[in-house]
Enzyme design. Structure first.
Site, PDB file in Angstrom:
ATOM      1  N   CYS A  51       2.533  -4.013   3.899  1.00 37.80           N
ATOM      2  CA  CYS A  51       1.783  -2.792   4.243  1.00 37.80           C
ATOM      3  C   CYS A  51       2.593  -2.230   5.470  1.00 37.80           C
ATOM      4  CB  CYS A  51       0.331  -3.093   4.470  1.00 37.80           C
ATOM      5  SG  CYS A  51      -0.287  -3.886   5.646  1.00 37.80           S
ATOM      6  N   GLY A  52       2.035  -1.239   6.079  1.00 35.77           N
ATOM      7  CA  GLY A  52       2.482  -0.739   7.375  1.00 35.77           C
ATOM      8  C   GLY A  52       2.962  -1.771   8.525  1.00 35.77           C
ATOM      9  N   THR A  53       2.033  -2.492   9.055  1.00 37.47           N
ATOM     10  CA  THR A  53       2.194  -3.457   9.870  1.00 37.47           C
ATOM     11  C   THR A  53       2.246  -4.973   9.091  1.00 37.47           C
ATOM     12  OG1 THR A  53      -0.318  -3.898   9.961  1.00 37.47           O
ATOM     13  CG2 THR A  53       0.461  -2.227  11.815  1.00 37.47           C
ATOM     14  N   GLY A  54       1.845  -4.927   8.067  1.00 41.77           N
ATOM     15  CA  GLY A  54       1.698  -6.265   7.481  1.00 41.77           C
ATOM     16  C   GLY A  54       0.347  -6.942   7.664  1.00 41.77           C
ATOM     17  N   ASP A  67       0.902  -1.249   0.116  1.00 43.65           N
ATOM     18  CA  ASP A  67      -0.216   0.009  -0.036  1.00 43.65           C
ATOM     19  C   ASP A  67       0.936   1.423  -0.079  1.00 43.65           C
ATOM     20  OD1 ASP A  67       0.764   0.308   2.495  1.00 43.65           O
ATOM     21  OD2 ASP A  67      -1.087   0.130   3.577  1.00 43.65           O
TER      22      ASP A  67
END
Ligand code: RB5
Length: 171
Positions: free
Chosen positions: A65-68, A8
């Site tokens: 993504c940021g955290t996955g 993302d």
């Protein structure tokens, strides 16, 4: 190998770095996007990677993504995808060896790029151990997607619980 990768807008630069790294290692890369930092929605890219892998155009997928967490959840909903969200090298190896994972989930804002590269190397190098037991377990897990009367029974996993008692598995 053929690798599909998607992310993302939060981690586009990190994904680009991973693309470069994978190409440097000689892999063929399908970069599914996103390609800039314009706000977007991670399920779009999780799905793209999932479809590329389930259609067998790619051998493996990587979602970031940021955290996955978000993109991993999305990609794992694509039929045929077995995904592991990974933060360490041993988990990457186990995901391949025991569960024949075909998509690797990474949290670009959680895990450093160097570690993500080590995790990726381990994930791609590890071989699935195609034992009767692993096959059976994966089949049962796959069947969870097709909710049916048998799954609803409390004893659905009893066979595996009994095997723990018999010393079949080890922590
Ligand atoms: C941003 O959309 C953020 O929620 C995403 O990158 C991810 O961290 C979700 O799990």
């Amino acid at each position: 190998m053929k690798i599909s990768i998607g992310c993302d807008h939060i981690v586009t630069e990190i994904k680009n770095e991973m693309v470069k790294y994978l190409k440097g290692k000689g892999h063929e890369v399908f970069d599914e996007g996103t390609f800039d930092n314009e706000r977007t929605h991670y399920p779009i890219y999780g799905r793209k990677v999932g479809l590329r892998v389930s259609s067998k155009e790619a051998d493996f997928g990587i979602v970031i993504c940021g955290t996955g967490v978000g993109i991993s959840n999305a990609a794992s909903k694509v039929p045929g995808i077995r995904l592991s969200l990974v933060r360490d090298v041993l988990t990457a190896k186990t995901a391949r060896e025991k569960l024949d994972a075909n998509v690797l989930g990474l949290g670009g804002r959680i895990t450093g790029t160097g570690l993500m590269q080590n995790i990726t190397d381990e994930f791609l190098a590890a071989q699935y151990e195609k034992t009767e037991e692993n096959e059976k377990l994966i089949e049962r897990i796959n069947n969870l997607k097709k909710e049916n009367e048998e799954i609803k029974k409390e004893e659905f996993f009893d066979e595996f619980i009994k095997k723990w008692d018999l010393g079949y598995y080890h922590d």
